[in-house]
Scaffold this active site. Structure first.
Site, PDB file in Angstrom:
ATOM      1  N   GLN A  64      44.154  40.707  31.641  1.00 42.37           N
ATOM      2  CA  GLN A  64      43.978  40.130  33.129  1.00 42.37           C
ATOM      3  C   GLN A  64      42.974  41.214  33.755  1.00 42.37           C
ATOM      4  OE1 GLN A  64      47.635  39.679  34.703  1.00 42.37           O
ATOM      5  NE2 GLN A  64      46.959  39.276  36.813  1.00 42.37           N
ATOM      6  N   ASP A  65      43.055  42.473  33.780  1.00 50.10           N
ATOM      7  CA  ASP A  65      41.956  43.233  34.393  1.00 50.10           C
ATOM      8  C   ASP A  65      41.996  44.604  33.589  1.00 50.10           C
ATOM      9  OD1 ASP A  65      44.253  44.408  35.531  1.00 50.10           O
ATOM     10  OD2 ASP A  65      43.031  44.675  37.465  1.00 50.10           O
ATOM     11  N   PRO A  66      41.016  45.523  33.788  1.00 52.20           N
ATOM     12  CA  PRO A  66      41.032  46.641  33.015  1.00 52.20           C
ATOM     13  C   PRO A  66      42.269  47.818  33.297  1.00 52.20           C
ATOM     14  CG  PRO A  66      38.952  46.149  33.820  1.00 52.20           C
ATOM     15  CD  PRO A  66      39.937  45.241  34.397  1.00 52.20           C
ATOM     16  N   VAL A 123      39.261  39.604  34.639  1.00 50.82           N
ATOM     17  CA  VAL A 123      38.468  40.459  35.564  1.00 50.82           C
ATOM     18  C   VAL A 123      37.925  41.661  34.844  1.00 50.82           C
ATOM     19  CG1 VAL A 123      38.798  41.811  37.883  1.00 50.82           C
ATOM     20  CG2 VAL A 123      39.884  39.478  37.526  1.00 50.82           C
ATOM     21  N   ASN A 132      44.307  45.040  39.571  1.00 52.48           N
ATOM     22  CA  ASN A 132      44.117  43.630  40.254  1.00 52.48           C
ATOM     23  C   ASN A 132      43.318  43.504  41.491  1.00 52.48           C
ATOM     24  OD1 ASN A 132      45.383  42.324  37.952  1.00 52.48           O
ATOM     25  ND2 ASN A 132      47.506  42.556  38.897  1.00 52.48           N
TER      26      ASN A 132
END
Length: 220
Positions: A64-66, A123, A132
């Site tokens: 999803q994101d780091p 992302v 997020n």
């Protein structure tokens, strides 16, 4: 490494509006200039594309994101540096790997990347402590296009989609050519609802071998 220096760049430029790509570059420049606490380090934003060239891509694992804590994010979904404790989702990934294929000690998944596993977050940046926060800001058209580019490439691949967010990317994948493996997310909140026991690693290798491609050494 900037996006333009990766093997993915020609296909990205062919697919996306030049004005949008200029906005991505401006977002990177302004975000890192204004806030020192953005992850991963700027040089690692496109690490997944650098370490896994398009012609060598065999598996795509969507994140999803780091990670948003200091010292964790490397630009590779789910991976952390060797000396950093595994976050909960990665702990569960390694637990499932151990059951499915065998034990792996390292938390650093770079060797997966160099074998053809694209560890792609939807992302690519995050402010410290704000999971997020950059979702919906700039990245999704680019990362969606990367999934499409991987799918449009003729070599058979495995797309591993854990959780509903990753599974929303299924629409970009040609399942007549590629294998899509879906299960619950490895997060502690959902791992017992179908992630554990899903055997994604052995299933991916079975498909690759059946298609005449070299399997991944997941324990390396």
């Amino acid at each position: 490494m900037p996006l333009s220096h990766t093997t993915w760049a020609p296909a990205v430029k062919a697919k996306l509006n030049p004005e949008y790509l200029k906005q991505v570059a401006q977002f990177i420049q302004s975000t890192y200039r204004e806030d020192a606490h953005i992850f991963p380090q700027q040089k690692n934003i496109f690490a997944a594309l650098e370490k896994t060239p398009l012609p060598e891509t065999k598996v795509v694992i969507m994140g999803q994101d780091p990670y948003h804590n200091i010292g964790q994010a490397q630009g590779l979904s789910f991976s952390v540096p060797e000396n950093v404790p595994a976050p909960p989702s990665l702990q569960n990934i390694l637990k499932e790997l151990s059951t499915d294929v065998g034990p792996r000690q390292s938390h650093d998944l770079t060797s997966w990347s160099t074998q053809g596993v694209l560890l792609l977050n939807a992302v690519l940046t995050v402010p410290e402590g704000q999971a997020n926060a950059h979702q919906g800001k700039i990245w999704e058209p680019l990362t969606d296009s990367l999934i499409q580019i991987a799918s449009e490439d003729d070599a058979p691949k495995v797309f591993i989609l854990w959780g509903k967010f990753a599974q929303s990317k299924r629409q970009f994948i040609d399942e007549s050519k590629h294998l899509v493996l879906m299960s619950a997310h490895p997060s502690p909140l959902s791992a017992y609802r179908g992630f554990f026991g899903s055997q994604p690693f052995s299933k991916a290798n079975h498909f690759l071998v059946a298609k005449g491609r070299q399997p991944i050494d997941w324990l390396k």
